[in-house]
Design a protein around this motif. Sequence first.
Motif, PDB file in Angstrom:
ATOM      1  N   PRO A  20       0.822  -1.220   0.000  1.00  0.00           N
ATOM      2  CA  PRO A  20       0.000   0.000   0.000  1.00  0.00           C
ATOM      3  C   PRO A  20       0.850   1.262   0.000  1.00  0.00           C
ATOM      4  O   PRO A  20       2.035   1.240   0.371  1.00  0.00           O
ATOM      5  CB  PRO A  20      -0.811  -0.131   1.296  1.00  0.00           C
ATOM      6  CG  PRO A  20      -0.006  -1.030   2.170  1.00  0.00           C
ATOM      7  CD  PRO A  20       0.686  -1.988   1.248  1.00  0.00           C
ATOM      8  N   LYS A  22       0.774   3.816   1.913  1.00  0.00           N
ATOM      9  CA  LYS A  22       1.244   4.210   3.250  1.00  0.00           C
ATOM     10  C   LYS A  22       2.601   3.589   3.556  1.00  0.00           C
ATOM     11  O   LYS A  22       3.498   4.259   4.095  1.00  0.00           O
ATOM     12  CB  LYS A  22       0.215   3.790   4.294  1.00  0.00           C
ATOM     13  CG  LYS A  22       0.565   4.222   5.706  1.00  0.00           C
ATOM     14  CD  LYS A  22      -0.525   3.829   6.687  1.00  0.00           C
ATOM     15  CE  LYS A  22      -0.181   4.274   8.106  1.00  0.00           C
ATOM     16  NZ  LYS A  22      -1.239   3.903   9.072  1.00  0.00           N
ATOM     17  N   HIS A  47       2.743   0.132  -9.924  1.00  0.00           N
ATOM     18  CA  HIS A  47       2.040  -0.001  -8.648  1.00  0.00           C
ATOM     19  C   HIS A  47       0.544   0.218  -8.822  1.00  0.00           C
ATOM     20  O   HIS A  47      -0.278  -0.498  -8.233  1.00  0.00           O
ATOM     21  CB  HIS A  47       2.602   0.994  -7.627  1.00  0.00           C
ATOM     22  CG  HIS A  47       1.834   1.022  -6.342  1.00  0.00           C
ATOM     23  ND1 HIS A  47       0.789   1.903  -6.112  1.00  0.00           N
ATOM     24  CD2 HIS A  47       1.947   0.253  -5.228  1.00  0.00           C
ATOM     25  CE1 HIS A  47       0.310   1.689  -4.904  1.00  0.00           C
ATOM     26  NE2 HIS A  47       0.983   0.706  -4.342  1.00  0.00           N
ATOM     27  N   PHE A  51      -1.159  -3.233  -7.610  1.00  0.00           N
ATOM     28  CA  PHE A  51      -1.791  -3.208  -6.294  1.00  0.00           C
ATOM     29  C   PHE A  51      -3.315  -3.218  -6.394  1.00  0.00           C
ATOM     30  O   PHE A  51      -3.990  -3.921  -5.630  1.00  0.00           O
ATOM     31  CB  PHE A  51      -1.333  -1.972  -5.507  1.00  0.00           C
ATOM     32  CG  PHE A  51      -1.898  -1.915  -4.112  1.00  0.00           C
ATOM     33  CD1 PHE A  51      -1.286  -2.611  -3.083  1.00  0.00           C
ATOM     34  CD2 PHE A  51      -3.042  -1.183  -3.837  1.00  0.00           C
ATOM     35  CE1 PHE A  51      -1.813  -2.574  -1.790  1.00  0.00           C
ATOM     36  CE2 PHE A  51      -3.570  -1.143  -2.555  1.00  0.00           C
ATOM     37  CZ  PHE A  51      -2.955  -1.833  -1.530  1.00  0.00           C
ATOM     38  N   ASN A  52      -3.869  -2.476  -7.332  1.00  0.00           N
ATOM     39  CA  ASN A  52      -5.328  -2.332  -7.395  1.00  0.00           C
ATOM     40  C   ASN A  52      -6.019  -3.474  -8.131  1.00  0.00           C
ATOM     41  O   ASN A  52      -7.249  -3.526  -8.153  1.00  0.00           O
ATOM     42  CB  ASN A  52      -5.690  -0.990  -8.056  1.00  0.00           C
ATOM     43  CG  ASN A  52      -5.288   0.184  -7.194  1.00  0.00           C
ATOM     44  OD1 ASN A  52      -5.853   0.412  -6.133  1.00  0.00           O
ATOM     45  ND2 ASN A  52      -4.298   0.942  -7.641  1.00  0.00           N
ATOM     46  N   ASP A  59      -8.808  -9.859   1.125  1.00  0.00           N
ATOM     47  CA  ASP A  59      -8.507  -8.435   1.206  1.00  0.00           C
ATOM     48  C   ASP A  59      -9.767  -7.652   1.561  1.00  0.00           C
ATOM     49  O   ASP A  59     -10.873  -8.017   1.150  1.00  0.00           O
ATOM     50  CB  ASP A  59      -7.945  -7.931  -0.124  1.00  0.00           C
ATOM     51  CG  ASP A  59      -6.525  -8.411  -0.361  1.00  0.00           C
ATOM     52  OD1 ASP A  59      -5.849  -8.770   0.621  1.00  0.00           O
ATOM     53  OD2 ASP A  59      -6.097  -8.433  -1.532  1.00  0.00           O
ATOM     54  N   ASN A  62     -12.829  -1.885   0.017  1.00  0.00           N
ATOM     55  CA  ASN A  62     -12.594  -0.474   0.290  1.00  0.00           C
ATOM     56  C   ASN A  62     -13.432   0.406  -0.625  1.00  0.00           C
ATOM     57  O   ASN A  62     -13.414   0.233  -1.849  1.00  0.00           O
ATOM     58  CB  ASN A  62     -11.110  -0.135   0.116  1.00  0.00           C
ATOM     59  CG  ASN A  62     -10.229  -0.817   1.142  1.00  0.00           C
ATOM     60  OD1 ASN A  62     -10.591  -0.901   2.308  1.00  0.00           O
ATOM     61  ND2 ASN A  62      -9.082  -1.307   0.714  1.00  0.00           N
ATOM     62  N   SER A  88     -13.679   0.601   5.063  1.00  0.00           N
ATOM     63  CA  SER A  88     -12.943  -0.651   4.859  1.00  0.00           C
ATOM     64  C   SER A  88     -13.704  -1.756   5.564  1.00  0.00           C
ATOM     65  O   SER A  88     -13.874  -1.732   6.787  1.00  0.00           O
ATOM     66  CB  SER A  88     -11.521  -0.526   5.415  1.00  0.00           C
ATOM     67  OG  SER A  88     -10.767  -1.682   5.121  1.00  0.00           O
ATOM     68  N   SER A 136      -4.940   8.337  -0.855  1.00  0.00           N
ATOM     69  CA  SER A 136      -3.858   7.480  -0.374  1.00  0.00           C
ATOM     70  C   SER A 136      -2.565   8.260  -0.138  1.00  0.00           C
ATOM     71  O   SER A 136      -1.754   7.882   0.704  1.00  0.00           O
ATOM     72  CB  SER A 136      -3.611   6.327  -1.352  1.00  0.00           C
ATOM     73  OG  SER A 136      -3.507   6.781  -2.680  1.00  0.00           O
ATOM     74  N   GLU A 374      -5.745   2.943  -4.714  1.00  0.00           N
ATOM     75  CA  GLU A 374      -4.482   3.466  -4.201  1.00  0.00           C
ATOM     76  C   GLU A 374      -3.622   3.971  -5.356  1.00  0.00           C
ATOM     77  O   GLU A 374      -3.569   3.354  -6.422  1.00  0.00           O
ATOM     78  CB  GLU A 374      -3.741   2.380  -3.437  1.00  0.00           C
ATOM     79  CG  GLU A 374      -4.446   1.920  -2.179  1.00  0.00           C
ATOM     80  CD  GLU A 374      -3.684   2.273  -0.921  1.00  0.00           C
ATOM     81  OE1 GLU A 374      -2.509   2.676  -1.026  1.00  0.00           O
ATOM     82  OE2 GLU A 374      -4.266   2.147   0.169  1.00  0.00           O
TER      83      GLU A 374
END
Length: 406
Positions: A20, A22, A47, A51-52, A59, A62, A88, A136, A374
């Motif tokens: 993520p 973060k 990414h 990631f998405n 998971d 969100n 979430s 994000s 994200e």
Amino acid sequence: MAQNLDRLKDVVPDILSRLPVKSLRRFACVNKSWYNLIKSPDFISKHLHTFNNRKNSADPINLLVNRMRPATFGTSGIHQKAFVSLLSLNPINKNASLSLLDLIYNHNEVSHLEIFGPCNGLYYFHSDTNLIVNPSMREFIVLPNIPAPPDTNTYSLKHHTGFGFDPNTNDYKVIMIMDTWRRHETGRPIRLPWRIEIYSLNSHCWRNVDCTLPSVPIGSWSWIDAFVRGAFHWWAFEDKDCMVHAFDMQNERFQTFRLPNVQSSDEDEDEDYYGTVAKFRESLAVIIKPMRGAEDFFDLWVMEDYSDDASWTKDSIIGPIVRANQPLAFLEEKNLFVVEDENKSTVFYDLQTKEIMHTEFHGEEALQAVVYMESLISLRRNNENPQAGASFFRMVPDPLFEDNSG
């Protein structure tokens, strides 16, 4: 040893692209090479897609949710206040967490707010204070006011909005289509051609665009992401003539598509369905909900060959979903369709198993839910305008969480 280091060098970007934002923001401080990697355009793009597009059923689900509730401000009486939060939800134990985006609009009187996006993880918040936000990265930028018409006797009554990306210029754009009128000396207003303004994130300013607007007026915007194939789309209608208008963000021109033939054969029915335009698996789609008969079903139509309105195909029938109301979102990596029921509660429908998951999370005056994506894309651009810099915001506990957690 050197070969092992080379292999590790190739593996690191793949590993990091699954983390993520973060975490990546912290890892960018590890050393200069990791900083340069995480900030590079190639990694940001990698990414965004890696990631998405995860398909792990464990998971969390969100969503970025927008609620309006009555609020009193000073002596001005009852108004509406906007709350935009990150929801979430654990799909296994149904536990939920809710974090409020602590943005400037939370402290102002807001009569209406709409979220457009995501577009590569960026969102446009249309309200009295217009923002582009990357949740994000915890960044937002306040858009300047739209320039007033040069004629002081000219005013706008309403407008339609869209948000998208121009790959040629690597620019994010907001389009505002404004219904413009002129005050006549006799007192009767005169309707003028629609005025089109476009905001560019790169230049951080609005500019007037001279292009021909389709003759059929826009009817509504979609509560599901409608930026598809480089164009933003609106549902349009006049009498019984329904269609889709598309505005291409690259060439800044309009195109019109006819809808699939879904009208009732009963000529006495003035309105036997309602619909919305949407994006479904990177294709232009429309969602049709019959007003009579099978009230709990949605028909999903997909345009298989974009720009060819003869290629509409009925993909599926979604439902039944008892007391379903407004479509909200597609969570495609989880095969979920999100809908609001008559109590303004959020309901998830599995497109594959046809299972339904009801939640206690609901809105009050209104509810909007969009896919949360994200993204490492920063709103801080190389711009000489000192007002164009992005600001940072916090995520704080949502004050409405206890009201919505059951």
